[in-house]
Scaffold this motif. Structure first.
Motif, PDB file in Angstrom:
ATOM      1  N   GLY A   1     -49.530   8.680 110.596  1.00 13.97           N
ATOM      2  CA  GLY A   1     -50.549   7.720 111.030  1.00 13.97           C
ATOM      3  C   GLY A   1     -50.074   6.299 110.880  1.00 13.97           C
ATOM      4  O   GLY A   1     -49.082   5.893 111.460  1.00 13.97           O
ATOM      5  N   GLY A   2     -50.749   5.519 110.016  1.00 13.86           N
ATOM      6  CA  GLY A   2     -50.444   4.108 109.857  1.00 13.86           C
ATOM      7  C   GLY A   2     -51.511   3.263 110.508  1.00 13.86           C
ATOM      8  O   GLY A   2     -52.352   3.766 111.271  1.00 13.86           O
ATOM      9  N   PRO A   3     -51.528   1.990 110.214  1.00 17.87           N
ATOM     10  CA  PRO A   3     -52.539   1.098 110.797  1.00 17.87           C
ATOM     11  C   PRO A   3     -52.500   1.124 112.319  1.00 17.87           C
ATOM     12  O   PRO A   3     -51.432   1.155 112.925  1.00 17.87           O
ATOM     13  CB  PRO A   3     -52.142  -0.274 110.245  1.00 17.87           C
ATOM     14  N   ASP A   4     -53.677   1.102 112.893  1.00 18.92           N
ATOM     15  CA  ASP A   4     -53.793   1.099 114.353  1.00 18.92           C
ATOM     16  C   ASP A   4     -53.968  -0.335 114.830  1.00 18.92           C
ATOM     17  O   ASP A   4     -54.988  -0.965 114.558  1.00 18.92           O
ATOM     18  CB  ASP A   4     -54.986   1.964 114.784  1.00 18.92           C
ATOM     19  N   LEU A   5     -52.964  -0.852 115.516  1.00 14.12           N
ATOM     20  CA  LEU A   5     -53.038  -2.221 116.050  1.00 14.12           C
ATOM     21  C   LEU A   5     -53.630  -2.253 117.441  1.00 14.12           C
ATOM     22  O   LEU A   5     -53.964  -3.334 117.936  1.00 14.12           O
ATOM     23  CB  LEU A   5     -51.642  -2.856 116.072  1.00 14.12           C
ATOM     24  N   GLY A   6     -53.738  -1.099 118.070  1.00 12.84           N
ATOM     25  CA  GLY A   6     -54.237  -1.064 119.440  1.00 12.84           C
ATOM     26  C   GLY A   6     -53.322  -1.863 120.355  1.00 12.84           C
ATOM     27  O   GLY A   6     -52.099  -1.844 120.217  1.00 12.84           O
ATOM     28  N   PRO A   7     -53.925  -2.638 121.273  1.00 20.38           N
ATOM     29  CA  PRO A   7     -53.104  -3.459 122.177  1.00 20.38           C
ATOM     30  C   PRO A   7     -52.781  -4.837 121.606  1.00 20.38           C
ATOM     31  O   PRO A   7     -52.296  -5.704 122.323  1.00 20.38           O
ATOM     32  CB  PRO A   7     -53.998  -3.583 123.414  1.00 20.38           C
ATOM     33  N   PHE A   8     -53.056  -5.041 120.310  1.00 22.20           N
ATOM     34  CA  PHE A   8     -52.975  -6.391 119.742  1.00 22.20           C
ATOM     35  C   PHE A   8     -51.670  -6.669 119.008  1.00 22.20           C
ATOM     36  O   PHE A   8     -51.588  -7.661 118.262  1.00 22.20           O
ATOM     37  CB  PHE A   8     -54.156  -6.629 118.797  1.00 22.20           C
ATOM     38  N   GLY A   9     -50.646  -5.833 119.204  1.00 20.38           N
ATOM     39  CA  GLY A   9     -49.362  -6.116 118.570  1.00 20.38           C
ATOM     40  C   GLY A   9     -48.815  -7.487 118.922  1.00 20.38           C
ATOM     41  O   GLY A   9     -48.415  -8.241 118.020  1.00 20.38           O
ATOM     42  N   PRO A  10     -48.800  -7.866 120.217  1.00 18.37           N
ATOM     43  CA  PRO A  10     -48.333  -9.223 120.547  1.00 18.37           C
ATOM     44  C   PRO A  10     -49.176 -10.322 119.920  1.00 18.37           C
ATOM     45  O   PRO A  10     -48.657 -11.414 119.632  1.00 18.37           O
ATOM     46  CB  PRO A  10     -48.427  -9.257 122.081  1.00 18.37           C
ATOM     47  N   VAL A  11     -50.455 -10.057 119.686  1.00 20.43           N
ATOM     48  CA  VAL A  11     -51.316 -11.057 119.045  1.00 20.43           C
ATOM     49  C   VAL A  11     -50.827 -11.319 117.625  1.00 20.43           C
ATOM     50  O   VAL A  11     -50.785 -12.468 117.159  1.00 20.43           O
ATOM     51  CB  VAL A  11     -52.780 -10.588 119.039  1.00 20.43           C
TER      52      VAL A  11
ATOM     53  N   ILE B   1     -63.240  -2.079 107.840  1.00 15.73           N
ATOM     54  CA  ILE B   1     -64.284  -1.051 107.767  1.00 15.73           C
ATOM     55  C   ILE B   1     -65.491  -1.396 108.615  1.00 15.73           C
ATOM     56  O   ILE B   1     -66.492  -0.674 108.586  1.00 15.73           O
ATOM     57  CB  ILE B   1     -64.717  -0.813 106.305  1.00 15.73           C
ATOM     58  N   LEU B   2     -65.417  -2.479 109.372  1.00 17.39           N
ATOM     59  CA  LEU B   2     -66.522  -2.822 110.263  1.00 17.39           C
ATOM     60  C   LEU B   2     -66.609  -1.798 111.402  1.00 17.39           C
ATOM     61  O   LEU B   2     -65.611  -1.167 111.765  1.00 17.39           O
ATOM     62  CB  LEU B   2     -66.324  -4.229 110.831  1.00 17.39           C
ATOM     63  N   PRO B   3     -67.787  -1.629 111.981  1.00 18.04           N
ATOM     64  CA  PRO B   3     -67.922  -0.644 113.063  1.00 18.04           C
ATOM     65  C   PRO B   3     -67.184  -1.024 114.341  1.00 18.04           C
ATOM     66  O   PRO B   3     -66.986  -0.198 115.219  1.00 18.04           O
ATOM     67  CB  PRO B   3     -69.439  -0.573 113.291  1.00 18.04           C
ATOM     68  N   SER B   4     -66.769  -2.280 114.462  1.00 21.26           N
ATOM     69  CA  SER B   4     -66.067  -2.727 115.657  1.00 21.26           C
ATOM     70  C   SER B   4     -64.593  -2.339 115.587  1.00 21.26           C
ATOM     71  O   SER B   4     -63.882  -2.709 114.639  1.00 21.26           O
ATOM     72  CB  SER B   4     -66.203  -4.245 115.818  1.00 21.26           C
ATOM     73  N   GLN B   5     -64.126  -1.595 116.583  1.00 20.07           N
ATOM     74  CA  GLN B   5     -62.718  -1.210 116.612  1.00 20.07           C
ATOM     75  C   GLN B   5     -61.807  -2.414 116.779  1.00 20.07           C
ATOM     76  O   GLN B   5     -60.718  -2.473 116.192  1.00 20.07           O
ATOM     77  CB  GLN B   5     -62.476  -0.208 117.735  1.00 20.07           C
ATOM     78  N   THR B   6     -62.240  -3.396 117.553  1.00 23.35           N
ATOM     79  CA  THR B   6     -61.438  -4.611 117.737  1.00 23.35           C
ATOM     80  C   THR B   6     -61.245  -5.343 116.418  1.00 23.35           C
ATOM     81  O   THR B   6     -60.142  -5.802 116.097  1.00 23.35           O
ATOM     82  CB  THR B   6     -62.098  -5.542 118.755  1.00 23.35           C
ATOM     83  N   ALA B   7     -62.316  -5.441 115.624  1.00 16.62           N
ATOM     84  CA  ALA B   7     -62.211  -6.086 114.314  1.00 16.62           C
ATOM     85  C   ALA B   7     -61.275  -5.314 113.406  1.00 16.62           C
ATOM     86  O   ALA B   7     -60.487  -5.904 112.648  1.00 16.62           O
ATOM     87  CB  ALA B   7     -63.592  -6.203 113.676  1.00 16.62           C
ATOM     88  N   ASN B   8     -61.325  -3.985 113.469  1.00 19.82           N
ATOM     89  CA  ASN B   8     -60.423  -3.157 112.666  1.00 19.82           C
ATOM     90  C   ASN B   8     -58.969  -3.416 113.035  1.00 19.82           C
ATOM     91  O   ASN B   8     -58.096  -3.544 112.156  1.00 19.82           O
ATOM     92  CB  ASN B   8     -60.737  -1.679 112.857  1.00 19.82           C
ATOM     93  N   GLN B   9     -58.692  -3.484 114.321  1.00 21.49           N
ATOM     94  CA  GLN B   9     -57.315  -3.640 114.776  1.00 21.49           C
ATOM     95  C   GLN B   9     -56.771  -5.037 114.536  1.00 21.49           C
ATOM     96  O   GLN B   9     -55.556  -5.221 114.395  1.00 21.49           O
ATOM     97  CB  GLN B   9     -57.231  -3.278 116.257  1.00 21.49           C
ATOM     98  N   LEU B  10     -57.645  -6.033 114.476  1.00 21.70           N
ATOM     99  CA  LEU B  10     -57.218  -7.412 114.247  1.00 21.70           C
ATOM    100  C   LEU B  10     -57.369  -7.841 112.791  1.00 21.70           C
ATOM    101  O   LEU B  10     -57.098  -8.996 112.464  1.00 21.70           O
ATOM    102  CB  LEU B  10     -58.023  -8.366 115.134  1.00 21.70           C
TER     103      LEU B  10
END
Length: 293
Positions: A257-267, A219-228
């Motif tokens: 929908g579902g959780p958004d991993l963005g480009p971080f799936g390999p991470v 729930i943080l405003p950072s999209q990167t934090a949300n995805q990770l």
């Protein structure tokens, strides 16, 4: 001449003259005993209650899913979704099985017997880990085979059975991922104490108390934090790897929908590999320390 002060009695002991088995047989015996221990086999009726209660629950869920599919003619839950749905039961199964595998031996002080030759120090924890992985994989994979049989009997010809098999195999691999991650973390925690109650509580805490952290990060405003966010908890980490590798099998509704991993799936995949490797390395180090005492 002095009187004799003692007498040697022959009480019938004989030297062992049979075959002396080596390292492979010792590890195999440890592994098979570990698998039996996971399911409470060869132990008291009380020790069988919880493992077989969990097996009964997952079996009934699989049977219900199969029956509903046979009635409505549609897939209500994929094989991969089944593993996700049963993950909360796996946590408590690990919390009971892992202490039975290692904490009892630590408490009773029998490790010096195990570590006498020809068993190297690393073989004992690896055999126990493999036994727990096998038990967890059977717990999740066995019901999937039941679902497959139900789907195969209702499939339209051999082509339908083949398509069903192609759906099953990723589900079994996903169940294996759950088993490897959960067994690695759970056995490491259990190896830290000889008290089974403490070990069980520690395992549940590791799996469940990391979940609120995921909620905060998501729930943080950072999209990167949300995805990770999912990488900080073992259950959400495994789910993230599954979404990256087989999203179509976990989210069958295009609008779901579902959780958004963005480009971080390999991470997520790299973190899962690193987590398992770190747990195994720490587990081996733990038993080197125990053996050195």
């Amino acid at each position: 001449m002095p009187e004799p002060t003692g007498v040697i009695h022959d009480i019938g002991y004989q030297r062992y003259t049979g075959p002396r088995l080596g390292r492979r047989q010792v590890v195999g015996a440890l592994y098979l005993h570990g698998v039996r221990t996971v399911f409470g086999l060869g132990r008291s009726a009380k020790a069988k209650i919880f493992p077989w209660l969990v097996i009964g629950i997952v079996g009934m869920v699989a049977a219900a899913v199969t029956a509903i599919r046979a009635q409505v003619g549609e897939v209500v839950m994929t094989y991969a979704q089944f593993a996700d749905a049963m993950s909360w039961l796996v946590i408590f199964f690990v919390a009971v099985a892992a202490p039975e595998l290692v904490s009892r031996d630590l408490r009773s002080g029998v490790l010096p017997l195990y570590f006498s030759r020809p068993l190297p120090r690393t073989d004992y924890p690896l055999a126990k880990l493999l036994a727990l992985v096998t038990g967890l994989w059977l717990l999740l994979g066995g019901p999937q085979l039941l679902m497959f049989l139900g789907g195969a009997f209702t499939a339209d010809g051999m082509r339908g059975v083949w398509d069903e098999l192609l759906d099953l195999l990723p589900g079994l691999l996903y169940a294996g991922l759950w088993a490897v991650v959960f067994a690695s973390v759970g056995l490491l925690v259990a190896s830290l104490t000889g008290k089974r109650a403490f070990a069980a509580g520690g395992i549940v805490a590791v799996f469940l108390m990391t979940t609120p952290i995921v909620g905060v990060l998501s729930i943080l405003p950072s999209q990167t934090a949300n995805q990770l966010a999912g990488v900080v908890s073992p259950p959400t980490l495994v789910q993230g790897v599954g979404l990256w590798a087989m999203r179509d099998l976990l989210i069958t509704d295009p609008d779901g929908g579902g959780p958004d991993l963005g480009p971080f799936g390999p991470v997520y995949a790299l973190v899962a590999v690193a987590l398992v490797a770190a747990c195994v390395a720490l587990l081996l180090a733990r038993y080197r320390k125990v053996a050195a005492r």
